[in-house]
Motif scaffolding. Structure first.
Motif, PDB file in Angstrom:
ATOM      1  N   MET A   1      -5.449   3.227  -1.025  1.00 23.39           N
ATOM      2  CA  MET A   1      -5.483   4.150   0.093  1.00 23.39           C
ATOM      3  C   MET A   1      -4.118   4.176   0.777  1.00 23.39           C
ATOM      4  O   MET A   1      -3.526   3.143   1.044  1.00 23.39           O
ATOM      5  CB  MET A   1      -6.575   3.719   1.063  1.00 23.39           C
ATOM      6  N   ARG A   2      -3.622   5.375   1.056  1.00 23.38           N
ATOM      7  CA  ARG A   2      -2.321   5.529   1.704  1.00 23.38           C
ATOM      8  C   ARG A   2      -2.425   5.209   3.191  1.00 23.38           C
ATOM      9  O   ARG A   2      -3.428   5.476   3.828  1.00 23.38           O
ATOM     10  CB  ARG A   2      -1.823   6.949   1.516  1.00 23.38           C
ATOM     11  N   SER A   3      -1.345   4.673   3.737  1.00 22.34           N
ATOM     12  CA  SER A   3      -1.312   4.321   5.158  1.00 22.34           C
ATOM     13  C   SER A   3      -1.206   5.581   6.017  1.00 22.34           C
ATOM     14  O   SER A   3      -0.834   6.657   5.538  1.00 22.34           O
ATOM     15  CB  SER A   3      -0.119   3.412   5.438  1.00 22.34           C
ATOM     16  N   SER A   6       2.298   6.871   5.925  1.00 27.19           N
ATOM     17  CA  SER A   6       2.597   7.595   4.694  1.00 27.19           C
ATOM     18  C   SER A   6       2.004   9.003   4.732  1.00 27.19           C
ATOM     19  O   SER A   6       2.661   9.972   4.361  1.00 27.19           O
ATOM     20  CB  SER A   6       2.055   6.812   3.495  1.00 27.19           C
ATOM     21  N   ARG A   7       0.780   9.129   5.209  1.00 21.80           N
ATOM     22  CA  ARG A   7       0.151  10.455   5.320  1.00 21.80           C
ATOM     23  C   ARG A   7       0.915  11.330   6.311  1.00 21.80           C
ATOM     24  O   ARG A   7       1.130  12.518   6.068  1.00 21.80           O
ATOM     25  CB  ARG A   7      -1.316  10.317   5.729  1.00 21.80           C
ATOM     26  N   GLU A  10       4.135  12.630   4.770  1.00 22.83           N
ATOM     27  CA  GLU A  10       3.854  13.757   3.872  1.00 22.83           C
ATOM     28  C   GLU A  10       3.581  15.037   4.663  1.00 22.83           C
ATOM     29  O   GLU A  10       4.017  16.111   4.269  1.00 22.83           O
ATOM     30  CB  GLU A  10       2.676  13.429   2.950  1.00 22.83           C
ATOM     31  N   LEU A  55       9.557   5.861   5.008  1.00 18.58           N
ATOM     32  CA  LEU A  55       8.565   6.632   4.244  1.00 18.58           C
ATOM     33  C   LEU A  55       8.928   8.116   4.216  1.00 18.58           C
ATOM     34  O   LEU A  55       8.842   8.768   3.168  1.00 18.58           O
ATOM     35  CB  LEU A  55       7.164   6.440   4.827  1.00 18.58           C
ATOM     36  N   ALA A  59       9.904  10.392   0.992  1.00 19.06           N
ATOM     37  CA  ALA A  59       9.196  11.641   0.690  1.00 19.06           C
ATOM     38  C   ALA A  59      10.183  12.798   0.561  1.00 19.06           C
ATOM     39  O   ALA A  59      10.048  13.643  -0.327  1.00 19.06           O
ATOM     40  CB  ALA A  59       8.158  11.938   1.775  1.00 19.06           C
TER      41      ALA A  59
END
Length: 156
Positions: A1-3, A6-7, A10, A55, A59
Motif C-alpha cells: 500500500m502506498r503512503s 506518495s499518493r 502523484e 517523493l 514522481a
C-alpha cells in the motif's frame, strides 16, 4: 500500500501535467519548455516535508509529460550555523529550539530565490547532518544548463 505522501505526490504531479497541457493550449499548441516551475512545500518540523519533496521529485523525474531537471532545494541549508546560535542572547534556548522559524536565515533564502529568478543560476547551501551545520554551495542550479547536487561543487 502506498503512503499518503506518495499518493499526494502523484496527485500534485497530475495537477502539474494538467496545468502544462492547459498552458500549451493557451499558446496555440506551442510547447512550453525551459520555464522553471517552483513548488514550495511548507509545514511544521517533523511533518514530512523532506519525505514528500523527495517523493514528488521522484514522481516528476519518472513523468514523461514533464521533461527537464528536478532539484530539491531544502530550507535546511538556511539553518543558522552553530556559531551563530552560540552568539545569541540565550544560546541554550537557541540550540534547544533549532528548527524554529527564528533559527533560519529567511532573508538569505529570499535573496537566493530572487537571485535564481533574476539570473537563472544559484549555488544554494544544503545541511550536513554529520557536522550539524549548513554546507555552502552544495546545490548548483543553472536553469539554462543543468541542475545537480554535488558534494564537491563550488561556485566561483
Amino acid at each position: 500500500m502506498r503512503s499518503a505522501a506518495s499518493r499526494t505526490a502523484e496527485l500534485v504531479l497530475r495537477r502539474m501535467e494538467q496545468q502544462q497541457q492547459q498552458q500549451q493550449g493557451e499558446v496555440s499548441g506551442a510547447i512550453v519548455t525551459g520555464s522553471p516551475f517552483l513548488v514550495a512545500i511548507a509545514g511544521c518540523g517533523g511533518s514530512g516535508k523532506t519525505t514528500f519533496s523527495m517523493l514528488l521529485a521522484d514522481a516528476l523525474r519518472r513523468s514523461s509529460a514533464l521533461v527537464g531537471q528536478v532539484v530539491v532545494m531544502p530550507m535546511d541549508g538556511y539553518h543558522l550555523t552553530k556559531d551563530q546560535l552560540r552568539a545569541m542572547p540565550d544560546p541554550e534556548l537557541a540550540f534547544r529550539r533549532r528548527g524554529a522559524e527564528w533559527t533560519f536565515d529567511a532573508a538569505r533564502f529570499r535573496r537566493d530565490l530572487e537571485r535564481l529568478a533574476t539570473t537563472g543560476v544559484l549555488c544554494a547551501p544544503d545541511f550536513d547532518h554529520a557536522v550539524g551545520d549548513p554546507r555552502e554551495s552544495a546545490i548548483l542550479i543553472d536553469v539554462g544548463r543543468c541542475v545537480e547536487r554535488d558534494p564537491s561543487a563550488r561556485c566561483d
